[in-house]
Design an enzyme around this catalytic site. Sequence first.
Site, PDB file in Angstrom:
ATOM      1  N   ASP A  73       0.859  -1.186   0.000  1.00 47.19           N
ATOM      2  CA  ASP A  73       0.000   0.000   0.000  1.00 47.19           C
ATOM      3  C   ASP A  73       0.898   1.241   0.000  1.00 47.19           C
ATOM      4  OD1 ASP A  73      -1.782  -2.098   0.514  1.00 47.19           O
ATOM      5  OD2 ASP A  73      -3.057  -0.855   1.810  1.00 47.19           O
ATOM      6  N   LYS A  87      -6.740   3.277  -3.571  1.00 49.93           N
ATOM      7  CA  LYS A  87      -7.183   3.305  -2.181  1.00 49.93           C
ATOM      8  C   LYS A  87      -7.357   4.758  -1.779  1.00 49.93           C
ATOM      9  CE  LYS A  87      -5.186   2.064   2.374  1.00 49.93           C
ATOM     10  NZ  LYS A  87      -4.105   1.331   3.054  1.00 49.93           N
ATOM     11  N   LYS A  89     -10.131   0.175  -2.670  1.00 48.52           N
ATOM     12  CA  LYS A  89     -10.063   0.023  -1.216  1.00 48.52           C
ATOM     13  C   LYS A  89     -10.342   1.354  -0.523  1.00 48.52           C
ATOM     14  CE  LYS A  89      -6.881  -1.169   2.606  1.00 48.52           C
ATOM     15  NZ  LYS A  89      -5.539  -1.632   2.986  1.00 48.52           N
TER      16      LYS A  89
END
Lengths: 265, 489, 294
Positions: free
Chosen positions: A102, A165, A201
Amino acid sequence: MQGLKMVLNMIDLTTLEGKDTPGKVKQMCYKAQHLHDAYTGLPTVAAVCVYPSMVGVARKELKGNIVKIASVSTAFPSGQAPMSVKLEDTRFAVSEGADEIDMVISRGKFLAGEYNFVFDEIAAIKEACGKARLKVILETGELSTLDNVRRASDIAIHAGADFIKTSTGKIQPAATMQVTYTMLMAIRDHYDRTGIMIGMKPAGGISTSKLALHNLVMVKEVLGNQWLSNEWFRFGASSLANDVLMQIMKTETGLYQSPDYFSMD
Amino acid sequence: MAKKTTKKSNETGWEYAPSLESIGHIDLKESYDLFIDGKWVKPSSGKYFETINPANEKVLAKVAHANEEDVDRAVKAARKAYDTVWSKMPASERAKYIFRIARLMQERARELSVIETLDAGKSIRESRDIDVPLACNHFFYYAGWADKLEYAFPIRDFEPLGVAGQIIPWNFPLLMAAWKIAPALAAGNTVVLKPAETTPLTALKLAEIIELSGLPPGVVNIVTGFGDTGAAIVEHPEVNKVAFTGSTAVGKHIQRAVAGTDKKVTLELGGKSSNIIFEDAPIDQAVEGIVNGIFFNQGHVCCAGSRLFVQESVADLVVRKLKQRMDSLYVGDPLDKNTDIGAINSKEQLEVINKYIKIGIEEGAEMYQPNCEIPSKGYFCKPTLFSNVAQSNVIAQEEIFGPVLTIQTFRTVDEVIQKANNSPYGLAAGVWTDKGSRIFNLTSKLRAGVVWANTYNKFDPASPFGGYKESGFGREGGLHGLRAYVKLK
Amino acid sequence: MTRLQVLKTYKIFIGGQFPRTESGRYYSLKGKDDFDIANVCLSSRKDARNAVVAARKAFGSWSERSAFNRGQIVYRIAEMLEGRRSQFIEELQLMGLTAANAAKEVDATVDRIVYYAGWCDKYQQIVSSVNPVASSHFNFSVAEPTGVVGIVAPEESPLLGLVSLLIPAIAGGNTVVLVASEKYPLSAVTLAEVIHSSDVPGGVINIITGTADELVSPLVSHLDVNAMTSAGLSKEMASAMQVQAADNVKRVFNYPAMDWSKASSQGLSMIEDLQEIKTTWHPIENIGGATSSY
């Protein structure tokens, strides 16, 4: 009920604190696999999400487990570090056993209009990831407009993101419905053009079952059923799991539940 | 088997010789009837059950199994004694009866201790130094309250409740009988008490003492039996008060059973109490406290410190010292004065404990048991430690009621308070730290009825005991324990 | 032309806010000659749940406030209520009380709140103790609030009855979800407005309107509610409550129906019933003493 179990299975159970220790991470890894043993038939979460320094601990705890390990990277959460550090950060996490990375984009550069820089950075990190899937955090709370959110989404997608995300969880506002919707639209448009699926996400601020279900409905309506698995959709959250568990037990027993009955790890 | 060397045989030197308490002086009958209305009466069903010594599985005596009819007789006797004698007697006279019972118990303390150890499996040192003296003291403490109740409830109208039905567990048979009977009598109630089926003997010996004391017939009735006997007490319409100590499951059942009646209820139920060690704690004392917290009475303690929380910075040290200390624990014949850990109370309970140990292993927690020998006959369990445990582990959530400890680590004060309170139970907690302000921070934030700071598992007749949340309601002991036995108007 | 009167919408009170019921339902409160007085929220079990969540959230900081501060806040409720005396009298008359009875009811309510305001920093001294244990330990017992309390407002004494159950609960540091009387909801809602303007933190008191049949059960069976109080409930309802309460060993107090105007309907017991006694032990240094000190 089906929706609630799906939510559980899409959670990236997260601890991203300066005070994280192996003890804390181990305990969370156990929780990831045993959400509520008093009730059988529950899925595990999708992944645990930790700092690079904790990936090794998590790997040991989750050896051979279906629960994946996601590591934040690139000088999370600010991203204020030289490229070489970011690359090393990423390679380290991957070598420790991270299945997913991430990363954060450089919001300063983005807001200054240096889109090429942002693009190149993502592409370089993607390369450093090797087999690990890359989630790109836009930190939408700092991008200030939905236009920017859309533009950042497009850049990330084209630069090689496997997932986009919303947030680090450190900045408010985080995963609002509008922001998530905007990003889902970017994913849909990309899919329409290329046939390539990108994951989504939302992270930060989704702490209740109701909000989580709202998000799932949105995914289903915008992207369709094929996105409804943890392959393509995740929630980044630390306290969502217990709220969902409480709803599941409420449905099972008819009794409104108390947090006292659900383990905090 | 040359390779397999036990620690014991490795040690050069000294094995303590057994130091067995004599059982010559005790007086146990072959069979016991029910103690109703001051007389020993046969059960109407004619049925008896055996009570055994869990340390060698030998039968100690046969005991009557009371049914509904017998319970009815006992309640009626208690009612009659309440109406005609006990409620009419001057409070100072009531007090003197209770004092007399306390004294008679003290005189027979040794016999009571040995019988308790035989019937319950607990070590003789514990019976002798803790259970029996505390039981005597409990009567002694409450005796003095009988004629001073107006000071306990100043400017308030109060009266006794009437007949108290009391059901007690097997972990502290005589002590629990004292916790129940003494305040009930002091407040002016009469009693029907049922001891647990695996440990009825000391309650029956207490009945003999009560008989000897000349307490008016029917004021205390003792009926032995199983769950059906207890249910008959709870459901009897002429019982005004139900006091129960035991499992949370049965406690809930009782709460439902008395719904719609005017019966007053106090429940002292299960627990999964936390014992919290901070890095600045006096570590050696803390280790003693941990051992006492979980291995005292084989872990058959509702307030056992079964969830150990250790601050990460000292976790390795504490675990190492704890293992060392566990290595020196002596598991064996409860009558041996060397013994630290006696026998598990019953086969059923041993099975429960073993089930949880198995779960712990399957959950992947790291188990440690000292390499000690345990007797081949009887029900024994080694002291057991599980580390690498999370709050989500079943063994860290459910009450095991045996010598099984789980260890979790923590980093900050807030974190450990949250985790300690993250339980349906709220019976007790322990805190170990050298810092006074932190002690009070924790003692005020932990949702538990008893908090031991830099100590654990201490009991006293003057000290109220009882839980929050699913650990029950009402207090036993001290001034607060009286309130459970009066009606305030 | 006469001026058109502005009517009030009666809403429920959850977490310091005045939402409408999530169910969107209402019932008409009828006055004399069957005229409509007001539309009142017919709350659902979900409103009850939301109220419990709000009460739980407020519990930590409310219970940790200093007793003195709680006393000041409770007294403030009395002040604010006194200031709206005429509004309450009017509302009580709307719901059928005579002018004289309505005035008596409001005055008694103010006095009751003042009575409990004074208890806030005193009951601890009455119900706590230092216990003379035989070993070398300092041992003391203190009262702590039970937690989240569900209250079923009595059907008589529209204002005084509910205040008589509500105030001792919060004076003792508990937080509350109160089900207003179906027959007398107006004064409960207006009381919420008084509470809202009295420094009572949001969530400490939550008030929902509707039918007891629908709202009591989700509260009693809620595992995050620690105690229930009520007065004069029917035997069937009291019994059903006790059965459901067992799911989490809830404390249940159904007081007999009483004349709330009497001084005997107030007292320490009402506070004490919603307290838990916590006993703390600590060793006393005892070097050279015979007893082991840990």
